[in-house]
Scaffold this active site. Sequence first.
Site, PDB file in Angstrom:
ATOM      1  N   VAL A 141       0.808  -1.220   0.000  1.00 24.59           N
ATOM      2  CA  VAL A 141       0.000   0.000   0.000  1.00 24.59           C
ATOM      3  C   VAL A 141       0.842   1.271   0.000  1.00 24.59           C
ATOM      4  CG1 VAL A 141      -1.957  -1.139   1.107  1.00 24.59           C
ATOM      5  CG2 VAL A 141      -0.262   0.048   2.519  1.00 24.59           C
ATOM      6  N   SER A 184      -5.951   4.020  15.684  1.00 25.90           N
ATOM      7  CA  SER A 184      -5.428   3.431  16.913  1.00 25.90           C
ATOM      8  C   SER A 184      -5.657   4.406  18.054  1.00 25.90           C
ATOM      9  CB  SER A 184      -3.928   3.150  16.775  1.00 25.90           C
ATOM     10  OG  SER A 184      -3.361   2.766  18.012  1.00 25.90           O
ATOM     11  N   ASN A 186      -6.846  -1.000   6.037  1.00 21.17           N
ATOM     12  CA  ASN A 186      -6.509  -1.646   7.300  1.00 21.17           C
ATOM     13  C   ASN A 186      -5.024  -1.989   7.432  1.00 21.17           C
ATOM     14  OD1 ASN A 186      -7.310  -3.355   9.773  1.00 21.17           O
ATOM     15  ND2 ASN A 186      -6.366  -4.872   8.420  1.00 21.17           N
ATOM     16  N   TYR A 200       4.770   5.540  14.917  1.00 23.59           N
ATOM     17  CA  TYR A 200       3.459   4.887  14.862  1.00 23.59           C
ATOM     18  C   TYR A 200       2.374   5.848  15.334  1.00 23.59           C
ATOM     19  CZ  TYR A 200      -0.185   1.370  15.548  1.00 23.59           C
ATOM     20  OH  TYR A 200      -1.362   0.661  15.494  1.00 23.59           O
ATOM     21  N   SER A 247       1.671   8.427  12.674  1.00 24.01           N
ATOM     22  CA  SER A 247       0.923   7.873  11.543  1.00 24.01           C
ATOM     23  C   SER A 247      -0.553   7.707  11.880  1.00 24.01           C
ATOM     24  CB  SER A 247       1.531   6.538  11.103  1.00 24.01           C
ATOM     25  OG  SER A 247       1.285   5.495  12.040  1.00 24.01           O
ATOM     26  N   LYS A 248      -0.844   7.212  13.076  1.00 24.65           N
ATOM     27  CA  LYS A 248      -2.232   6.974  13.441  1.00 24.65           C
ATOM     28  C   LYS A 248      -2.963   8.265  13.806  1.00 24.65           C
ATOM     29  CE  LYS A 248      -2.395   2.549  12.733  1.00 24.65           C
ATOM     30  NZ  LYS A 248      -3.276   1.958  11.694  1.00 24.65           N
TER      31      LYS A 248
END
Length: 294
Positions: free
Chosen positions: A76, A154, A102, A167, A170-171
């Site tokens: 992706v 998240s 996802n 992380y 990104s979320k």
Amino acid sequence: MSQKKALHPALEEGNSAVITGGASGIGFAAAKAFIDLGMNVMIADMKSEKLKAAGAELAALAEKKGVKALAQAADVSDLSALEELECAAVQAFGKVHVLMNNAGIQPATDILGKQMPWDRIIDVNLLGVINGTRIFTPGMIAHGEPALIINTGSKQGITTPPGNPAYNVSKAGVKAFTEALQHDLRNRENCKVEAHLLIPGFVFTPLTAGGRTEKPEGAWTPEQTVDFMLKSLEAGDFYILCPDGEVDRETDEKRMMWAMGDIVENRPPLSRWHPDYYHAFIDFLSGTPKNLKD
């Protein structure tokens, strides 16, 4: 839990879904649930034996339901791979009614650590969602039927705990993007596409297993998470905030309110983990907040 009826008009029998990160975990559980509803499904994941096995299992389930299940290798983070995925889905199904962005990864990162994991997390977790949405959405709007875009976020993108800053970034980006997306969609005349933000709790998946082979008692299964997601879609929830066996919704809400309170109260960032504010946070959780100025 097996679903016997469509819980949202986009999930009608005969409709079609595309799921990235669909070879395992929440994505794979969603694919099985959609097939059980009588939908066609295409999963996408990195080329691997895992994808091949997942595709074969879904194809067998789909054959019993009289629908199609296909698997396509796609990274992706590669824009052209997402374009090929959209073309393949339209060619196979005619229309896409559900896009579930996802796919996600979680290698360790440090603020001043190596560049590669930062680039990879942002490319997969954030740009994969952004680009997947931008490629699929025009066709989903154009066919004029009810449709869903479900982006997996998240809780770490909301409370941003110490430990893996890339992380969290990104979320947090996925949250902001999906909010902007739904605002745009709801203001388009005659648009029947909706966006929703899936916010899983502690789910036992290959991403979270950490080498464990047995599910921790407090973790939910991917199937429990997908079941909660379907019920939340039926209720019209944009924020699909999932509890788990360790943390209930009330605790999640208080943690998130405390995080926002850092701005409103002008506290240090991430004050929940700051020694001067730890006890005040615990009191806040228990429902007896103290005045920090006393």
